[in-house]
Design a protein around this motif. Structure first.
Motif, PDB file in Angstrom:
ATOM      1  N   SER A   8       0.749  -1.279  -0.026  1.00  0.00           N
ATOM      2  CA  SER A   8      -0.139  -0.131  -0.043  1.00  0.00           C
ATOM      3  C   SER A   8       1.028   1.319  -0.173  1.00  0.00           C
ATOM      4  O   SER A   8       0.394   2.438  -0.070  1.00  0.00           O
ATOM      5  N   ASP A   9       1.978   1.127   0.102  1.00  0.00           N
ATOM      6  CA  ASP A   9       3.188   2.392   0.373  1.00  0.00           C
ATOM      7  C   ASP A   9       3.614   2.691  -1.277  1.00  0.00           C
ATOM      8  O   ASP A   9       4.248   3.535  -1.351  1.00  0.00           O
ATOM      9  N   MET A  10       3.102   1.642  -2.087  1.00  0.00           N
ATOM     10  CA  MET A  10       3.873   1.710  -3.523  1.00  0.00           C
ATOM     11  C   MET A  10       3.832   3.171  -4.126  1.00  0.00           C
ATOM     12  O   MET A  10       4.719   3.905  -4.790  1.00  0.00           O
ATOM     13  N   LEU A  13       5.834   5.816  -2.717  1.00  0.00           N
ATOM     14  CA  LEU A  13       7.333   5.845  -2.895  1.00  0.00           C
ATOM     15  C   LEU A  13       7.727   5.927  -4.087  1.00  0.00           C
ATOM     16  O   LEU A  13       8.580   6.578  -4.522  1.00  0.00           O
ATOM     17  N   VAL A  14       6.850   5.823  -5.246  1.00  0.00           N
ATOM     18  CA  VAL A  14       6.995   6.105  -6.455  1.00  0.00           C
ATOM     19  C   VAL A  14       7.235   7.608  -6.918  1.00  0.00           C
ATOM     20  O   VAL A  14       7.921   8.201  -7.356  1.00  0.00           O
ATOM     21  N   ALA A  15       6.095   8.403  -6.084  1.00  0.00           N
ATOM     22  CA  ALA A  15       5.968   9.723  -6.313  1.00  0.00           C
ATOM     23  C   ALA A  15       7.271  10.484  -5.529  1.00  0.00           C
ATOM     24  O   ALA A  15       7.820  11.218  -6.096  1.00  0.00           O
ATOM     25  N   VAL A  52      10.664   1.984   4.975  1.00  0.00           N
ATOM     26  CA  VAL A  52       9.870   3.181   4.812  1.00  0.00           C
ATOM     27  C   VAL A  52       9.931   4.136   6.269  1.00  0.00           C
ATOM     28  O   VAL A  52      10.062   3.479   7.319  1.00  0.00           O
ATOM     29  N   LEU A  53      10.160   5.520   6.164  1.00  0.00           N
ATOM     30  CA  LEU A  53       9.892   6.161   7.271  1.00  0.00           C
ATOM     31  C   LEU A  53       8.853   6.865   7.185  1.00  0.00           C
ATOM     32  O   LEU A  53       8.490   7.553   6.174  1.00  0.00           O
TER      33      LEU A  53
END
Length: 146
Positions: A8-10, A13-15, A52-53
């Motif tokens: 769900s972080d994808m 992260l891409v942005a 991720v942070l």
């Protein structure tokens, strides 16, 4: 808080990667970064060990490792220069005895950041995809004193 990447972080992260790449690599045509978005989403992030942070449940940065190779370290452009990158890097230094990475020679702020964090330049190379000069840098934990 640093935690393991979740699917769900994808999008976040891409942005973060895309905006950070445009900012840090102004010397490379923006079309190149646009062309890499799907590979980041479908290939590079899934093949790496990514953490991720977060702050207030919002992802503000990430670090991706492939074994001892730092494949990506990106912080939301609005959150840079506040210690987030160092926090993620220190997290990996606790887990690894050596870390290698490649950084574009023209990305002077990243080179300063890594040198400040005990990385040394080992070799000068040329990135095959962009034809840009880059440095192979390395941190060795056995010679590291915090």
């Amino acid at each position: 808080m640093i935690r393991v990447f979740e699917e769900s972080d994808m999008d976040a992260l891409v942005a973060i990667w895309y905006e950070g790449s445009l900012q840090a690599h102004h010397f490379i045509d923006a079309d190149y970064w646009e062309s890499q978005i799907m590979d980041m989403r479908e290939k590079y992030i899934p093949m790496s060990e990514t953490h991720v942070l977060t702050t207030h449940s919002k992802v503000i940065g990430f670090i991706s490792m492939v074994d001892n190779y730092l494949a990506a370290l990106f912080i939301d452009t609005e959150c840079q220069n506040k210690g987030a990158g160092k926090q993620l890097l220190d997290f990996e230094k606790e887990r690894k005895s050596t870390i290698q990475l490649k950084v574009y020679k023209e990305n002077l702020s990243a080179i300063r950041f890594y040198k400040k964090n005990s990385f040394v330049i080992k070799e000068e190379l040329t990135d095959e995809q962009t034809e840009q000069r880059e440095y192979l840098m390395e941190w060795n934990g056995s010679s590291y004193i915090s």
